[in-house]
Motif scaffolding. Structure first.
Motif, PDB file in Angstrom:
ATOM      1  N   LEU A   5       4.028  48.451  35.036  1.00  0.00           N
ATOM      2  CA  LEU A   5       3.034  48.684  33.989  1.00  0.00           C
ATOM      3  C   LEU A   5       1.845  49.397  34.611  1.00  0.00           C
ATOM      4  N   SER A   6       1.448  50.508  34.006  1.00  0.00           N
ATOM      5  CA  SER A   6       0.258  51.239  34.455  1.00  0.00           C
ATOM      6  C   SER A   6      -0.720  51.344  33.301  1.00  0.00           C
ATOM      7  N   ILE A   7      -1.954  50.930  33.540  1.00  0.00           N
ATOM      8  CA  ILE A   7      -2.974  50.987  32.496  1.00  0.00           C
ATOM      9  C   ILE A   7      -4.278  51.478  33.095  1.00  0.00           C
ATOM     10  N   GLN A   8      -5.179  51.887  32.226  1.00  0.00           N
ATOM     11  CA  GLN A   8      -6.493  52.321  32.655  1.00  0.00           C
ATOM     12  C   GLN A   8      -7.372  51.105  32.933  1.00  0.00           C
ATOM     13  N   GLU A   9      -8.241  51.262  33.894  1.00  0.00           N
ATOM     14  CA  GLU A   9      -9.202  50.196  34.209  1.00  0.00           C
ATOM     15  C   GLU A   9      -9.991  49.841  32.953  1.00  0.00           C
ATOM     16  N   LEU A  40      10.769  26.041  43.326  1.00  0.00           N
ATOM     17  CA  LEU A  40      10.378  27.084  42.387  1.00  0.00           C
ATOM     18  C   LEU A  40      11.434  28.172  42.345  1.00  0.00           C
ATOM     19  N   THR A  41      11.724  28.619  41.138  1.00  0.00           N
ATOM     20  CA  THR A  41      12.617  29.758  40.939  1.00  0.00           C
ATOM     21  C   THR A  41      11.764  30.908  40.437  1.00  0.00           C
ATOM     22  N   PHE A  42      11.745  31.977  41.195  1.00  0.00           N
ATOM     23  CA  PHE A  42      10.878  33.111  40.900  1.00  0.00           C
ATOM     24  C   PHE A  42      11.587  34.157  40.054  1.00  0.00           C
ATOM     25  N   GLY A  43      10.783  34.845  39.271  1.00  0.00           N
ATOM     26  CA  GLY A  43      11.279  35.992  38.540  1.00  0.00           C
ATOM     27  C   GLY A  43      11.241  37.239  39.398  1.00  0.00           C
ATOM     28  N   THR A  44      11.613  38.320  38.766  1.00  0.00           N
ATOM     29  CA  THR A  44      11.744  39.593  39.472  1.00  0.00           C
ATOM     30  C   THR A  44      10.415  40.328  39.610  1.00  0.00           C
ATOM     31  N   GLY A  45       9.427  39.933  38.831  1.00  0.00           N
ATOM     32  CA  GLY A  45       8.097  40.495  39.005  1.00  0.00           C
ATOM     33  C   GLY A  45       7.801  41.705  38.146  1.00  0.00           C
ATOM     34  N   THR A  46       6.524  41.856  37.836  1.00  0.00           N
ATOM     35  CA  THR A  46       5.998  43.063  37.173  1.00  0.00           C
ATOM     36  C   THR A  46       5.024  43.716  38.135  1.00  0.00           C
ATOM     37  N   ARG A  47       5.241  44.991  38.389  1.00  0.00           N
ATOM     38  CA  ARG A  47       4.347  45.754  39.251  1.00  0.00           C
ATOM     39  C   ARG A  47       3.261  46.362  38.368  1.00  0.00           C
ATOM     40  N   LEU A  48       2.027  45.869  38.503  1.00  0.00           N
ATOM     41  CA  LEU A  48       0.903  46.331  37.690  1.00  0.00           C
ATOM     42  C   LEU A  48       0.054  47.296  38.506  1.00  0.00           C
ATOM     43  N   THR A  49      -0.204  48.461  37.914  1.00  0.00           N
ATOM     44  CA  THR A  49      -1.081  49.451  38.546  1.00  0.00           C
ATOM     45  C   THR A  49      -2.239  49.712  37.612  1.00  0.00           C
ATOM     46  N   ILE A  50      -3.449  49.520  38.112  1.00  0.00           N
ATOM     47  CA  ILE A  50      -4.655  49.794  37.340  1.00  0.00           C
ATOM     48  C   ILE A  50      -5.204  51.137  37.809  1.00  0.00           C
ATOM     49  N   ILE A  51      -5.319  52.051  36.871  1.00  0.00           N
ATOM     50  CA  ILE A  51      -5.776  53.410  37.185  1.00  0.00           C
ATOM     51  C   ILE A  51      -7.292  53.467  37.011  1.00  0.00           C
TER      52      ILE A  51
END
Lengths: 112, 115
Positions: free
Chosen positions: A11-15, A100-111
């Motif tokens: 996910l990429s979003i603006q600051e 704990l069983t972990f998920g695969t994750g979301t990579r968040l990028t703040i522009i």
């Protein structure tokens, strides 16, 4: 699918915008925790929500839990560049067994 | 604020060698864990430890792995004969189960590279 899957994967979003990440799981849980991981670094605990809770807040974080849909969401409001990281949900499926069983994750990028 | 610490931060070893990864959990915690994360993959549970014994282990945690709490503060993971596929980030965690639904706090990790 596996226990603990986040979407989106990236996910990429603006600051300044809000970021929402979702997590789905397969089995009944005791609690669900969200963690943040900066690239190549350790896991930072963000928030824990119990199975009998529906919503929890911590600063700019809001977590919801819908046990009927076996899903959770993490909302980060007013995002900052420093929020850029991977976010994981982790479930604890059995009382007294805290594996704990972990998920695969979301990579968040703040522009900026 | 108390935190989990791990040493070393990076360990390079040759295939077949033994490695010991060290962790100092948060002092009043009673449950200890090891997890690993192969590059680009999800974090996987290895083993949990309580009251000086293993409480649960995953299928990954075979006879090549062992854990020990040699004194009142350290918690170690030993890999007897490392394989290339053991290359991963290894995380130690601890929690305080006397508090119901307690959070697990993770250390910064040890990056293990097996060549």
């Amino acid at each position: 699918s596996q226990q603990g899957e986040e979407d989106p994967q990236a996910l990429s979003i603006q600051e300044g915008e809000n970021a929402t990440m979702n997590c789905s799981y397969k089995t009944s849980i005791n609690n669900l925790q969200w963690y943040r991981q900066n690239s190549g670094r350790g896991l930072v605990h963000l928030i824990l929500i119990r199975s009998n809770e529906r919503e929890k807040h911590s600063g700019r974080l809001r977590v919801t839990l819908d046990t009927s849909k076996k899903s959770s969401s993490l909302l980060i409001t007013a995002s900052r560049a420093a929020d850029t990281a991977s976010y994981f949900c982790a479930t604890d499926i059995e009382f007294g067994n805290e594996k704990l069983t972990f998920g695969t994750g979301t990579r968040l990028t703040i522009i900026p | 604020e108390p935190e989990v610490t791990q040493t070393p931060s990076h360990q390079v070893t040759q295939m077949g060698q033994e490695v010991i990864l060290r962790c100092v959990p948060i002092s009043n915690h009673l449950y200890f864990y090891w997890y690993r994360q192969i590059l680009g993959q999800k974090v996987e549970f290895l083993v949990s430890f309580y009251n000086n014994e293993i409480s649960e282990k995953s299928e990954i945690f075979d006879d090549q792995f062992s854990v020990e709490r040699p004194d009142g503060s350290n918690f170690t993971l030993k890999i007897r004969s490392t394989k290339l596929e053991d290359s991963a980030m290894y995380f130690c965690a601890s929690s305080a189960p006397q508090v119901v639904f307690s959070e697990q706090y993770f250390g910064p990790g040890t990056r293990l590279t097996v060549t």
